[in-house]
Design an enzyme around this catalytic site. Sequence first.
Site, PDB file in Angstrom:
ATOM      1  N   SER A 123       0.808  -1.221   0.000  1.00  0.00           N
ATOM      2  CA  SER A 123       0.000   0.000   0.000  1.00  0.00           C
ATOM      3  C   SER A 123       0.840   1.270   0.000  1.00  0.00           C
ATOM      4  O   SER A 123       0.338   2.341  -0.340  1.00  0.00           O
ATOM      5  CB  SER A 123      -0.952   0.008   1.206  1.00  0.00           C
ATOM      6  OG  SER A 123      -0.242   0.108   2.418  1.00  0.00           O
ATOM      7  N   LYS A 160       0.486   4.506   7.148  1.00  0.00           N
ATOM      8  CA  LYS A 160      -0.192   5.347   6.163  1.00  0.00           C
ATOM      9  C   LYS A 160       0.218   6.817   6.357  1.00  0.00           C
ATOM     10  O   LYS A 160       0.788   7.195   7.375  1.00  0.00           O
ATOM     11  CB  LYS A 160      -1.714   5.227   6.298  1.00  0.00           C
ATOM     12  CG  LYS A 160      -2.283   3.845   5.991  1.00  0.00           C
ATOM     13  CD  LYS A 160      -2.197   3.488   4.529  1.00  0.00           C
ATOM     14  CE  LYS A 160      -2.884   2.153   4.233  1.00  0.00           C
ATOM     15  NZ  LYS A 160      -2.134   1.009   4.767  1.00  0.00           N
TER      16      LYS A 160
END
Length: 206
Positions: A123, A160
């Site tokens: 990701s 993230k």
Amino acid sequence: MKPLTPRQQQVFDLIKSKIDDTGMPPTRAEIARELGFRSANAAEEHLKALARKQAIEIIPGASRGIRILLEDAANDEQGLPLIGQVAAGEPILAQEHVEAHYQVDPAMFKPQADFLLRVNGESMKDIGIMDGDLLAVHKTQDVRDGQVVVARVDDDVTVKRLERKGSTVLLHAENEEFAPIQVDLTSQHLTIEGLAVGIIRNTDWM
């Protein structure tokens, strides 16, 4: 003695394990096979690096000519802890989460790293954080929008990029195939576990 890199620590641990189990150190070919090196020559380069750091002595002319100098290196709990699976409700640095300690100087990162976290998935690959990398993390909750953080959303830990919008937090991936994680602070629990300060890549473990 200079700290061992994670890859050097793996080689050292294998040598010590073989000596403990069989009474003999492994050959270069055995090291290459067990640790996935392309050749015995690659194993030899790691052995030379360990010798330069005075962790082992290489005895010329012998296929098993390796003698350990640093008896406690494999069990040395100095360096950075590698965090594995994190249990629900437990602090991220709880002892049961620590898989190993790697001989990495925390001061090589700015700000100083407090622990390592193994990256799972792709990701964040567009900014060079790849699956299998070790992410160096500075433990802090003092983070700014736009920084890459280690966040715990309810019971899940993720890496993230942070964005705050009132009572909502968006955790953005760096891969267009992944949608942002939206956290509603009125109904979900979010903990910032730390700030990403660097990576150690598998191919750099020399």
